[in-house]
Scaffold this motif. Structure first.
Motif, PDB file in Angstrom:
ATOM      1  N   VAL A 211      -0.826  -5.248  13.202  1.00 39.25           N
ATOM      2  CA  VAL A 211      -1.434  -4.617  12.017  1.00 39.25           C
ATOM      3  C   VAL A 211      -0.433  -4.593  10.856  1.00 39.25           C
ATOM      4  N   GLY A 212       0.373  -5.632  10.778  1.00 37.81           N
ATOM      5  CA  GLY A 212       1.385  -5.696   9.735  1.00 37.81           C
ATOM      6  C   GLY A 212       0.811  -5.700   8.329  1.00 37.81           C
ATOM      7  N   LYS A 213      -0.252  -6.462   8.120  1.00 41.70           N
ATOM      8  CA  LYS A 213      -0.868  -6.519   6.777  1.00 41.70           C
ATOM      9  C   LYS A 213      -1.344  -5.141   6.347  1.00 41.70           C
ATOM     10  N   GLU A 214      -1.943  -4.425   7.286  1.00 41.90           N
ATOM     11  CA  GLU A 214      -2.440  -3.090   6.967  1.00 41.90           C
ATOM     12  C   GLU A 214      -1.279  -2.114   6.717  1.00 41.90           C
ATOM     13  N   MET A 215      -0.225  -2.243   7.495  1.00 39.80           N
ATOM     14  CA  MET A 215       0.943  -1.383   7.289  1.00 39.80           C
ATOM     15  C   MET A 215       1.584  -1.646   5.937  1.00 39.80           C
ATOM     16  N   LYS A 216       1.680  -2.910   5.554  1.00 38.73           N
ATOM     17  CA  LYS A 216       2.237  -3.247   4.242  1.00 38.73           C
ATOM     18  C   LYS A 216       1.348  -2.687   3.121  1.00 38.73           C
ATOM     19  N   SER A 217       0.033  -2.765   3.302  1.00 44.86           N
ATOM     20  CA  SER A 217      -0.890  -2.196   2.325  1.00 44.86           C
ATOM     21  C   SER A 217      -0.686  -0.697   2.193  1.00 44.86           C
ATOM     22  N   MET A 218      -0.534  -0.009   3.327  1.00 40.52           N
ATOM     23  CA  MET A 218      -0.300   1.436   3.325  1.00 40.52           C
ATOM     24  C   MET A 218       0.972   1.773   2.553  1.00 40.52           C
ATOM     25  N   ALA A 230      -3.298   5.443   0.751  1.00 41.15           N
ATOM     26  CA  ALA A 230      -2.274   5.270   1.796  1.00 41.15           C
ATOM     27  C   ALA A 230      -2.655   6.068   3.041  1.00 41.15           C
ATOM     28  N   ALA A 231      -3.098   7.299   2.842  1.00 43.96           N
ATOM     29  CA  ALA A 231      -3.494   8.144   3.967  1.00 43.96           C
ATOM     30  C   ALA A 231      -4.723   7.573   4.679  1.00 43.96           C
ATOM     31  N   LYS A 232      -5.609   6.976   3.897  1.00 44.05           N
ATOM     32  CA  LYS A 232      -6.823   6.379   4.461  1.00 44.05           C
ATOM     33  C   LYS A 232      -6.469   5.192   5.378  1.00 44.05           C
ATOM     34  N   VAL A 233      -5.529   4.344   4.914  1.00 43.44           N
ATOM     35  CA  VAL A 233      -5.101   3.201   5.727  1.00 43.44           C
ATOM     36  C   VAL A 233      -4.358   3.694   6.971  1.00 43.44           C
ATOM     37  N   HIS A 234      -3.512   4.700   6.775  1.00 46.37           N
ATOM     38  CA  HIS A 234      -2.777   5.291   7.905  1.00 46.37           C
ATOM     39  C   HIS A 234      -3.753   5.760   8.992  1.00 46.37           C
ATOM     40  N   ALA A 235      -4.797   6.455   8.585  1.00 47.65           N
ATOM     41  CA  ALA A 235      -5.774   6.967   9.548  1.00 47.65           C
ATOM     42  C   ALA A 235      -6.487   5.829  10.270  1.00 47.65           C
ATOM     43  N   LYS A 236      -6.752   4.746   9.537  1.00 48.77           N
ATOM     44  CA  LYS A 236      -7.469   3.606  10.127  1.00 48.77           C
ATOM     45  C   LYS A 236      -6.643   2.937  11.220  1.00 48.77           C
ATOM     46  N   ILE A 237      -5.339   2.756  10.979  1.00 46.37           N
ATOM     47  CA  ILE A 237      -4.511   2.007  11.925  1.00 46.37           C
ATOM     48  C   ILE A 237      -3.752   2.917  12.897  1.00 46.37           C
ATOM     49  N   VAL A 240      -4.052   2.293  16.682  1.00 45.37           N
ATOM     50  CA  VAL A 240      -3.289   1.135  17.173  1.00 45.37           C
ATOM     51  C   VAL A 240      -1.817   1.486  17.283  1.00 45.37           C
ATOM     52  N   MET A 241      -1.265   2.099  16.226  1.00 42.99           N
ATOM     53  CA  MET A 241       0.154   2.442  16.221  1.00 42.99           C
ATOM     54  C   MET A 241       0.496   3.388  17.366  1.00 42.99           C
ATOM     55  N   LYS A 242      -0.373   4.349  17.596  1.00 49.58           N
ATOM     56  CA  LYS A 242      -0.146   5.326  18.673  1.00 49.58           C
ATOM     57  C   LYS A 242      -0.470   4.731  20.040  1.00 49.58           C
ATOM     58  N   GLY A 243      -1.569   3.988  20.099  1.00 45.06           N
ATOM     59  CA  GLY A 243      -2.059   3.486  21.375  1.00 45.06           C
ATOM     60  C   GLY A 243      -1.126   2.494  22.050  1.00 45.06           C
ATOM     61  N   LEU A 244      -0.369   1.715  21.267  1.00 43.66           N
ATOM     62  CA  LEU A 244       0.555   0.752  21.863  1.00 43.66           C
ATOM     63  C   LEU A 244       1.658   1.443  22.663  1.00 43.66           C
ATOM     64  N   LEU A 290      -7.726  -2.923  19.426  1.00 43.52           N
ATOM     65  CA  LEU A 290      -7.742  -4.045  18.488  1.00 43.52           C
ATOM     66  C   LEU A 290      -9.117  -4.254  17.866  1.00 43.52           C
ATOM     67  N   LYS A 291     -10.153  -3.758  18.540  1.00 38.96           N
ATOM     68  CA  LYS A 291     -11.501  -3.887  17.970  1.00 38.96           C
ATOM     69  C   LYS A 291     -11.724  -2.894  16.845  1.00 38.96           C
TER      70      LYS A 291
END
Length: 291
Positions: A211-218, A230-237, A240-244, A290-291
């Motif tokens: 989710v690098g593109k999304e992290m860079k966007s955040m 930024a908070a909206k993108v953080h919540a979306k990803i 994934v960040m936690k689940g890994l 990932l879905k």
């Protein structure tokens, strides 16, 4: 030296015999830079399975990454260990190859005092002329580099940054007390945005493999003042960040992110013992993220 805001702690691709797959390593470097928007790469860090890479493999990886990146990013070599003399040796060899910086993990298992930590990092930094980045991850090393120790180390000219997995209180103290220009990177993907909010510089990341593109966007949204987005993108990803790092049975990094990459068609193989590959159950959990 500017390493950018988003740095991938790169996995090491293995073939079916668990030897380094050089073709896939090249493909992965291109993918992380071009498709996942990473600014720099850490080679042979924890995520790269540094404990089970030989010294020869590490040096070959550093040289290969420098050549493949071809100036597109900074190459940061993981050369720290719990043996100061060996860390100095490996750091000097990496410097000869032309790496841009070193990542130096806190000595694990022997659990030195704060003064021991200071002298360890000081000795390594003074043995080379390239920038050094501290790496504080108590959950793996058994020792915390206290804020005061990091602040003291920041006064050494070529100790220029830290990757810190401590809580926000400690990170805030480091940001406010370190030498001018000292960079603080979060070592925990889920803390990337909070660390930015207290003056941190960015994130050295595992999740940026997927989710690098999304992290860079955040990160960019936050830096541009759009904190709501930024908070909206953080919540979306965030799942994934936690689940890994929270798969069933707490399967350790990098098995989950390697599974995720393989499932996305970026072939990186399995992990070396004593780590185990993700099970079917764990794989289904990662697929759901990932879905």
């Amino acid at each position: 030296m500017d390493f950018g805001r988003l740095i991938a702690a790169m996995v090491t691709p293995f073939d079916s015999n668990l030897q380094i797959d050089w073709t896939q390593t090249g493909i992965l470097i291109d993918y992380l830079l071009e498709e996942q928007s990473n600014d720099s790469l850490v080679i042979s860090g924890t995520t790269g399975e540094s404990p089970t890479l030989t010294e020869e493999e590490k040096l070959e990886l550093f040289a290969f990454a420098i050549k493949r990146a071809n100036g597109r990013c900074k190459i940061i070599a993981g050369t720290g260990s719990n043996d100061t003399a060996h860390s100095i040796h490996l750091s000097r060899e990496a410097e000869k190859l032309g790496v841009d910086a070193l990542l130096l993990v806190a000595p694990y298992y022997n659990r030195p005092s704060q003064e021991g930590l200071y002298q360890h990092f000081k000795a390594i930094a003074e043995s080379v002329s390239i920038p050094c980045i501290l790496y504080n991850v108590e959950s793996r090393t058994g020792v915390n580099i206290d804020a005061d120790t990091t602040i003291r180390l920041s006064q050494i000219p070529n100790i220029v940054a830290t990757k810190d997995c401590a809580d926000l209180d400690q990170i805030t103290r480091i940001v406010s007390g370190a030498a001018p220009g000292f960079l603080v990177y979060s070592g925990d993907d889920t803390m990337a945005l909070p660390v930015l909010s207290v003056g941190g510089h960015g994130i050295i990341s595992v999740a940026s493999h997927v989710v690098g593109k999304e992290m860079k966007s955040m990160i960019n949204c936050y830096l541009q003042g759009d904190t709501r987005e930024a908070a909206k993108v953080h919540a979306k990803i965030h799942p994934v960040m936690k689940g890994l790092f929270n798969c069933p049975h707490r399967v350790p990094n990098p098995a989950p992110v390697k599974y995720a990459l393989n499932s996305k068609g970026v072939e990186v193989g399995g992990v070396r013992l004593p780590l185990l590959n993700a099970t079917e159950e764990e794989g289904r959990f990662i697929d759901s993220l990932l879905k």
